[in-house]
Design a protein around this motif. Structure first.
Motif, PDB file in Angstrom:
ATOM      1  N   LYS A   7       1.291  42.441  17.993  1.00  0.00           N
ATOM      2  CA  LYS A   7       1.985  41.405  17.518  1.00  0.00           C
ATOM      3  C   LYS A   7       1.274  39.974  18.171  1.00  0.00           C
ATOM      4  O   LYS A   7       0.075  39.688  17.833  1.00  0.00           O
ATOM      5  CB  LYS A   7       3.506  41.444  18.159  1.00  0.00           C
ATOM      6  CG  LYS A   7       4.232  42.456  17.302  1.00  0.00           C
ATOM      7  CD  LYS A   7       4.376  42.169  16.144  1.00  0.00           C
ATOM      8  CE  LYS A   7       5.439  43.118  15.503  1.00  0.00           C
ATOM      9  NZ  LYS A   7       5.950  42.803  13.880  1.00  0.00           N
ATOM     10  N   GLN A   8       1.841  39.319  19.471  1.00  0.00           N
ATOM     11  CA  GLN A   8       1.194  38.387  20.106  1.00  0.00           C
ATOM     12  C   GLN A   8       1.074  38.691  21.414  1.00  0.00           C
ATOM     13  O   GLN A   8       1.633  39.545  22.145  1.00  0.00           O
ATOM     14  CB  GLN A   8       2.099  37.166  20.047  1.00  0.00           C
ATOM     15  CG  GLN A   8       1.999  36.461  18.687  1.00  0.00           C
ATOM     16  CD  GLN A   8       3.480  35.690  18.556  1.00  0.00           C
ATOM     17  OE1 GLN A   8       4.568  36.159  18.079  1.00  0.00           O
ATOM     18  NE2 GLN A   8       3.226  34.489  19.090  1.00  0.00           N
ATOM     19  N   LEU A   9      -0.095  38.156  22.064  1.00  0.00           N
ATOM     20  CA  LEU A   9      -0.293  38.265  23.745  1.00  0.00           C
ATOM     21  C   LEU A   9       1.012  38.391  24.442  1.00  0.00           C
ATOM     22  O   LEU A   9       1.615  37.298  24.089  1.00  0.00           O
ATOM     23  CB  LEU A   9      -1.435  37.408  24.018  1.00  0.00           C
ATOM     24  CG  LEU A   9      -2.738  37.434  23.366  1.00  0.00           C
ATOM     25  CD1 LEU A   9      -3.639  36.637  24.066  1.00  0.00           C
ATOM     26  CD2 LEU A   9      -3.483  39.009  23.595  1.00  0.00           C
ATOM     27  N   THR A  10       1.196  39.042  25.353  1.00  0.00           N
ATOM     28  CA  THR A  10       2.155  39.267  26.185  1.00  0.00           C
ATOM     29  C   THR A  10       3.713  39.289  25.734  1.00  0.00           C
ATOM     30  O   THR A  10       4.510  39.359  26.360  1.00  0.00           O
ATOM     31  CB  THR A  10       2.438  37.807  26.971  1.00  0.00           C
ATOM     32  OG1 THR A  10       3.206  36.710  26.355  1.00  0.00           O
ATOM     33  CG2 THR A  10       1.130  37.337  27.339  1.00  0.00           C
ATOM     34  N   SER A  11       3.734  40.002  24.523  1.00  0.00           N
ATOM     35  CA  SER A  11       5.112  40.014  23.647  1.00  0.00           C
ATOM     36  C   SER A  11       5.763  41.080  24.099  1.00  0.00           C
ATOM     37  O   SER A  11       6.679  41.411  23.764  1.00  0.00           O
ATOM     38  CB  SER A  11       4.717  40.075  22.285  1.00  0.00           C
ATOM     39  OG  SER A  11       4.051  41.210  21.702  1.00  0.00           O
ATOM     40  N   GLY A  12       5.091  42.328  24.880  1.00  0.00           N
ATOM     41  CA  GLY A  12       5.900  43.625  25.278  1.00  0.00           C
ATOM     42  C   GLY A  12       6.681  43.438  26.624  1.00  0.00           C
ATOM     43  O   GLY A  12       7.995  43.012  26.387  1.00  0.00           O
ATOM     44  N   THR A  13       6.184  43.365  27.594  1.00  0.00           N
ATOM     45  CA  THR A  13       6.784  43.280  29.095  1.00  0.00           C
ATOM     46  C   THR A  13       6.332  42.121  30.046  1.00  0.00           C
ATOM     47  O   THR A  13       6.894  41.354  30.384  1.00  0.00           O
ATOM     48  CB  THR A  13       6.495  44.661  29.869  1.00  0.00           C
ATOM     49  OG1 THR A  13       7.144  45.624  29.162  1.00  0.00           O
ATOM     50  CG2 THR A  13       7.095  44.558  31.325  1.00  0.00           C
ATOM     51  N   THR A  14       4.997  41.597  29.632  1.00  0.00           N
ATOM     52  CA  THR A  14       4.348  40.683  30.437  1.00  0.00           C
ATOM     53  C   THR A  14       5.060  39.349  30.549  1.00  0.00           C
ATOM     54  O   THR A  14       5.339  38.739  31.502  1.00  0.00           O
ATOM     55  CB  THR A  14       2.678  40.367  30.146  1.00  0.00           C
ATOM     56  OG1 THR A  14       1.773  41.617  30.264  1.00  0.00           O
ATOM     57  CG2 THR A  14       2.034  39.404  30.773  1.00  0.00           C
ATOM     58  N   TRP A  15       5.418  38.926  29.295  1.00  0.00           N
ATOM     59  CA  TRP A  15       6.185  37.450  29.355  1.00  0.00           C
ATOM     60  C   TRP A  15       7.430  37.688  30.076  1.00  0.00           C
ATOM     61  O   TRP A  15       7.606  36.306  30.606  1.00  0.00           O
ATOM     62  CB  TRP A  15       6.489  37.298  27.580  1.00  0.00           C
ATOM     63  CG  TRP A  15       7.623  38.009  27.169  1.00  0.00           C
ATOM     64  CD1 TRP A  15       7.529  39.333  26.673  1.00  0.00           C
ATOM     65  CD2 TRP A  15       8.954  37.774  27.035  1.00  0.00           C
ATOM     66  NE1 TRP A  15       8.848  39.770  26.218  1.00  0.00           N
ATOM     67  CE2 TRP A  15       9.589  38.961  26.337  1.00  0.00           C
ATOM     68  CE3 TRP A  15       9.875  36.628  27.332  1.00  0.00           C
ATOM     69  CZ2 TRP A  15      11.054  38.852  26.133  1.00  0.00           C
ATOM     70  CZ3 TRP A  15      11.007  36.470  27.193  1.00  0.00           C
ATOM     71  CH2 TRP A  15      11.884  37.442  26.514  1.00  0.00           C
ATOM     72  N   HIS A  16       8.054  38.670  30.264  1.00  0.00           N
ATOM     73  CA  HIS A  16       9.373  38.420  30.949  1.00  0.00           C
ATOM     74  C   HIS A  16       9.165  39.085  32.567  1.00  0.00           C
ATOM     75  O   HIS A  16      10.190  39.337  33.186  1.00  0.00           O
ATOM     76  CB  HIS A  16      10.633  39.081  30.429  1.00  0.00           C
ATOM     77  CG  HIS A  16      10.399  40.510  30.109  1.00  0.00           C
ATOM     78  ND1 HIS A  16      10.677  41.669  31.164  1.00  0.00           N
ATOM     79  CD2 HIS A  16      10.401  41.450  29.050  1.00  0.00           C
ATOM     80  CE1 HIS A  16      10.446  42.769  30.602  1.00  0.00           C
ATOM     81  NE2 HIS A  16      10.220  42.835  29.493  1.00  0.00           N
ATOM     82  N   ALA A  17       8.032  39.324  32.854  1.00  0.00           N
ATOM     83  CA  ALA A  17       7.823  39.892  34.307  1.00  0.00           C
ATOM     84  C   ALA A  17       8.274  38.794  35.421  1.00  0.00           C
ATOM     85  O   ALA A  17       8.071  37.602  34.891  1.00  0.00           O
ATOM     86  CB  ALA A  17       6.486  40.208  34.383  1.00  0.00           C
ATOM     87  N   ALA A  18       8.748  39.176  36.533  1.00  0.00           N
ATOM     88  CA  ALA A  18       8.992  38.282  37.400  1.00  0.00           C
ATOM     89  C   ALA A  18       8.021  37.477  38.217  1.00  0.00           C
ATOM     90  O   ALA A  18       8.171  36.445  38.828  1.00  0.00           O
ATOM     91  CB  ALA A  18      10.014  38.920  38.757  1.00  0.00           C
ATOM     92  N   GLY A  19       6.762  38.170  38.133  1.00  0.00           N
ATOM     93  CA  GLY A  19       5.493  37.551  38.530  1.00  0.00           C
ATOM     94  C   GLY A  19       5.446  37.390  40.307  1.00  0.00           C
ATOM     95  O   GLY A  19       5.047  36.418  40.840  1.00  0.00           O
ATOM     96  N   LEU A  20       5.873  38.452  40.884  1.00  0.00           N
ATOM     97  CA  LEU A  20       5.880  38.604  42.317  1.00  0.00           C
ATOM     98  C   LEU A  20       4.323  39.135  42.729  1.00  0.00           C
ATOM     99  O   LEU A  20       4.176  40.156  42.458  1.00  0.00           O
ATOM    100  CB  LEU A  20       6.923  39.421  43.035  1.00  0.00           C
ATOM    101  CG  LEU A  20       8.306  39.203  42.443  1.00  0.00           C
ATOM    102  CD1 LEU A  20       9.263  40.022  43.489  1.00  0.00           C
ATOM    103  CD2 LEU A  20       8.856  37.671  42.744  1.00  0.00           C
ATOM    104  N   ILE A  21       3.747  38.174  43.773  1.00  0.00           N
ATOM    105  CA  ILE A  21       2.511  38.770  44.261  1.00  0.00           C
ATOM    106  C   ILE A  21       2.696  39.334  45.705  1.00  0.00           C
ATOM    107  O   ILE A  21       2.531  38.571  46.634  1.00  0.00           O
ATOM    108  CB  ILE A  21       1.414  37.742  44.046  1.00  0.00           C
ATOM    109  CG1 ILE A  21       1.413  37.155  42.616  1.00  0.00           C
ATOM    110  CG2 ILE A  21       0.043  38.129  44.473  1.00  0.00           C
ATOM    111  CD1 ILE A  21       1.043  38.143  41.533  1.00  0.00           C
ATOM    112  N   GLY A  22       2.838  40.387  45.878  1.00  0.00           N
ATOM    113  CA  GLY A  22       3.034  41.096  47.330  1.00  0.00           C
ATOM    114  C   GLY A  22       1.615  41.867  47.569  1.00  0.00           C
ATOM    115  O   GLY A  22       1.324  42.751  46.754  1.00  0.00           O
TER     116      GLY A  22
END
Length: 815
Positions: free
Chosen positions: A41-56
């Motif tokens: 489909k489009q880049l990030t359209s599966g899970t990446t687009w809604h990830a919380a984006g925490l960098i531990g």
């Protein structure tokens, strides 16, 4: 305008989330310009687009931490390189503990962070309040602060990686669905795909499955095992909160929650203890930037705790209640590497909600692996070869991932056992052992007796960082092995037959020890890589001129089979997994010979059955192959019994054992005995990154036998000298416990970590193993230092030894 699909590529990456984009970026950086990334489909359209984006940055091991730190550094640099804002800011992170057990855990993590050179501080409750003024700290027991952790914009990071890949020559094409992976003679030859109703074929030798939650179905089409399953993952974003300052990322694992301040709003996310698996019947073709139905009832208990923890949330409006799918794996670790079933089929999937912090490093590591033909460092924790074929079963996965999501924030107690999806693989003795008080653990799907409960004792774990409820049971089992005789069921060992005209030449090339021995001889050996690192730790028994029997740990069986098959040249050799054909009963201890003499008419004296030999024996009314080897450091035999006769042989041993005090023993005792004897454990003490000589296993290497994989690296190391040495430690205070990953302190300075630990009941204290940097030093220099081990911030004195502290001359083994 539709981008044309090339007819050829060096690699085709399937999936345009952050993982696929990272692999494309890193391959392009290595000069692989003809790389094609296809996104259905489009880049990030599966899970990446809604990830919380925490960098531990801090992860459970040195190499996983290395990858997370790499991701954090990369995301800071990407913006300048590509012009796309990654939203990366190092606002720091803070974890708070509400219980004494969690305090011990986060303090242990802080010691580990120091060992990995990560900036970390244990902070007071007042300091917590200073960093997070809105927080209710009434019941906070302890906290740890990592100032260089951060947060980012996941979708933009994927876009920046995709742009960086294009800038370096890769091709990224959206709205193209891969329909099949083409193969010939066990390797990838291409892919077929659809674009605007037309079908295309791309010739390629390398395919990367970075398809996220679709990864299992895609892998299944090619006969590749990729066990993952989607789960629902919930978070809430508030309306803007007036005067909200920038805050560190906050984790409150005892309440299953994390908090992130973002542009004046708060995001509250959850890893609830029982998750909701999703997509049992497959995931819709049309799924693209989709959300799952809200389930407020499921989230409500989390939210109530959150409002108590951050009282300002009570008056904050909810802007978004989000529920989106993410893929989880049976052991909460992602998959990387080449699939053992198919050459040229690579995997980067199953990120368990830590895909953003993992993908930068994972993409770099996989690209290096594809480029060099071997991983850049030890990646066994996430290696696809750890997956067991049965784990792709959907019923198993659905059951298991309901637990693994919650385990991210559960207490990470030592010896913690999975509760779901149990009982898949059982020894023929399972019910016998259960009836006698066995408490089972699970490895690679195998149910194994870990300890034996006494009459009237509860048969379950009471977890703790201190002595758990089975400590005294283990002590009795351990001392029975040291002073009498114990019986272990080790049916879960991986068993491989290598046979055929060229079997000897093949094993001579793969193994570091001398394989040309008389039939009936057992050889302890390693299979090395070209760097002299240890790929496999095993025993090989020569059964005849043309047949050899290999015994490996149950957890590494798929890895070992893959290594053998990968290195098979044009040779007449057949490799067969015979694990299920035979059970293994280990009779171990100074009275082992007395017991064997009672159940068998064969002669078990040293003259007739010396150490490191195997032969067929009569036992009870059955037959077995008796291997005189040991992993506990005592006189003993491993009995390989056809599965149909296993119960009978067990009953015969048990009946005869009544006179000699036979004790049933579990895996915890096997481990505590082997650690007293300083026997190495693959995956902890020895990995593909650890040189066989530095691991102290040079006695199992024969450079004079002729060429073998790793021989040049062994000769080089002999010339240049060792840079580090494996050392055994004993805590002088008998109270504290060692598990693994505690910080190792030499003359006041942290130098490395404990690779494995357990309690040495015969030596009277906790025992650990670990590598000590020792370039240019003699053995005397190493032992002249003062050693301590840091446990949850407290340093405890330790004695060090290069020889095994228990029975250093192996006199008991050869008794």
């Amino acid at each position: 305008m539709t981008k044309p699909i090339p007819s050829k590529a060096r690699a085709v990456i399937i999936g345009g989330g952050v993982s696929g984009c990272s692999v494309a970026y890193h391959l392009a950086k290595l000069g692989w310009t003809d790389v094609v990334l296809l996104e259905r489909k489009q880049l990030t359209s599966g899970t990446t687009w809604h990830a919380a984006g925490l960098i531990g940055q801090l992860r459970a091991s040195q190499n996983m931490t290395r990858l997370a730190k790499y991701s954090a550094d990369l995301y800071v640099k990407l913006e300048a390189e590509t012009g796309i804002g990654t939203g990366m800011r190092q606002c720091g992170s803070m974890t708070v503990a509400l219980t004494e057990e969690r305090k011990e855990e986060i303090y242990r993590q802080a010691s580990l962070a120091r060992a990995f050179d990560i900036d970390v501080r244990e902070i007071s409750v007042d300091e917590v309040k200073g960093l997070y003024p809105h927080l209710n700290t009434a019941d906070v027991k302890a906290a740890v602060h990592l100032p260089l952790d951060g947060q980012c914009d996941p979708a933009n990071i994927a876009m920046a990686l995709a742009k960086g890949a294009r800038q370096n020559g890769a091709t990224v094409i959206e709205n193209v669905k891969v329909t099949s992976v083409l193969t010939k003679d066990g390797r990838v030859t291409g892919v077929t795909c659809e674009q605007n109703g037309e079908t295309f074929t791309i010739e390629t030798d390398n395919v990367v499955n970075a398809a996220g939650m679709w990864g299992r179905t895609l892998a299944d089409m090619s006969g590749v095992t990729l066990p993952l399953h989607a789960c629902e993952h919930f978070y809430i974003v508030t309306e803007p909160i007036p005067n909200l300052q920038r805050l560190p990322v906050l984790r409150v694992p005892d309440e299953c929650t994390y908090y992130k301040e973002d542009a004046g709003k708060m995001l509250i996310g959850a890893f609830e203890l029982k998750a909701k698996p999703w997509g049992m019947d497959g995931i819709s073709e049309d799924f693209c930037f989709d959300q799952l139905p809200e389930d407020f009832d499921h989230f409500q208990p989390i939210l109530e705790n959150a409002i108590n923890r951050l009282p300002m949330l009570e008056t904050a409006g909810i802007h978004t209640f989000f529920n989106g799918p993410e893929s989880f794996t049976p052991d909460d670790r992602y998959y990387l590497g080449e699939a053992p079933e198919l050459k040229g089929y690579w995997v980067a999937a199953g990120y368990n909600s830590i895909g953003i912090v993992s993908s930068g490093g994972a993409g770099m590591a996989l690209a290096q692996w594809m480029n060099d033909g071997e991983p850049p460092f030890d990646l066994w924790e996430v290696d696809i070869r750890r997956a067991q074929p049965f784990q792709k079963n959907r019923t198993y996965l659905k059951d298991r991932v309901s637990e693994t999501l919650g385990l991210l924030y559960a207490d990470h107690f030592p010896y913690r056992q999975m509760a779901t999806a149990r009982g898949v693989r059982r020894s023929p003795l399972h019910e016998h052992l259960k009836a006698r008080g066995a408490v089972f653990g699970e490895v690679a799907g195998w149910e194994r007796a870990n300890w034996f409960a006494k009459e009237g004792q509860e048969r379950e774990y009471r977890y703790s960082w201190k002595r758990q409820n089975w400590f005294e049971n283990q002590k009795e089992e351990h001392l029975a092995v040291r002073n009498g005789v114990g019986l272990f069921d080790m049916t879960s060992f991986g068993k491989i037959r290598v046979e055929g005209r060229d079997a000897l030449a093949f094993l001579q090339r793969l193994c570091a020890n001398q394989m040309d021995v008389a039939p009936g001889k057992i050889v302890y050996t390693q299979m090395l890589n070209a760097r002299g690192g240890i790929e496999s730790d095993l025993t090989v028994t020569r059964l005849s001129e043309t047949a050899f029997f290999l015994v490996v740990p149950g957890a590494t069986l798929q890895r070992d089979l893959a290594w053998l098959r990968k290195h098979l040249a044009d040779e007449f050799v057949v490799i067969t997994d015979v694990t299920a054909a035979e059970s293994v009963l280990c009779v171990m201890g100074p009275k082992a010979r007395d017991l064997m003499q009672k159940v068998s008419p064969n002669d078990f004296s040293n003259a007739h059955h010396p150490f490191a030999t195997a032969r067929e024996i009569e036992i009870g009314m059955g037959l077995a192959r008796a291997h005189r080897v040991t992993y506990v450091g005592e006189l003993g035999w491993e009995l390989y019994v056809s599965t149909d006769q296993t119960a009978h042989v067990f009953e015969a041993l048990e009946a005869a054992g009544a006179d000699v005090g036979l004790k049933l023993c579990g895996l915890h005792t096997l481990d505590s005995c082997r650690i007293e004897k300083a026997y190495r454990h693959f995956g902890h003490d020895i990995t593909d990154e650890d040189h066989v000589l530095e691991a102290g296993l040079g006695f199992a290497v024969r450079t004079k036998k002729g060429d073998f994989i790793g021989r040049d690296a062994v000769l080089r190391k002999q010339e240049e000298g060792l840079k580090r040495r494996m050392v055994q430690f004993r805590l002088t205070d008998p109270e504290p416990l060692l598990f693994h990953n505690e910080a190792l302190v030499r003359d006041g300075k942290i130098v490395s970590t404990v690779t494995s630990g357990n309690y040495g009941h015969a030596l009277g204290g906790a025992i650990g193993m670990g590598y000590v940097p020792s370039e240019g030093e003699s053995e005397t220099d190493i032992l002249a230092s003062q050693y301590e081990i840091e446990i949850a911030g407290v340093r405890v004195k330790a004695e060090a030894s290069l020889a095994p502290m228990y029975d250093p001359k192996a006199e008991r083994v050869r008794a």
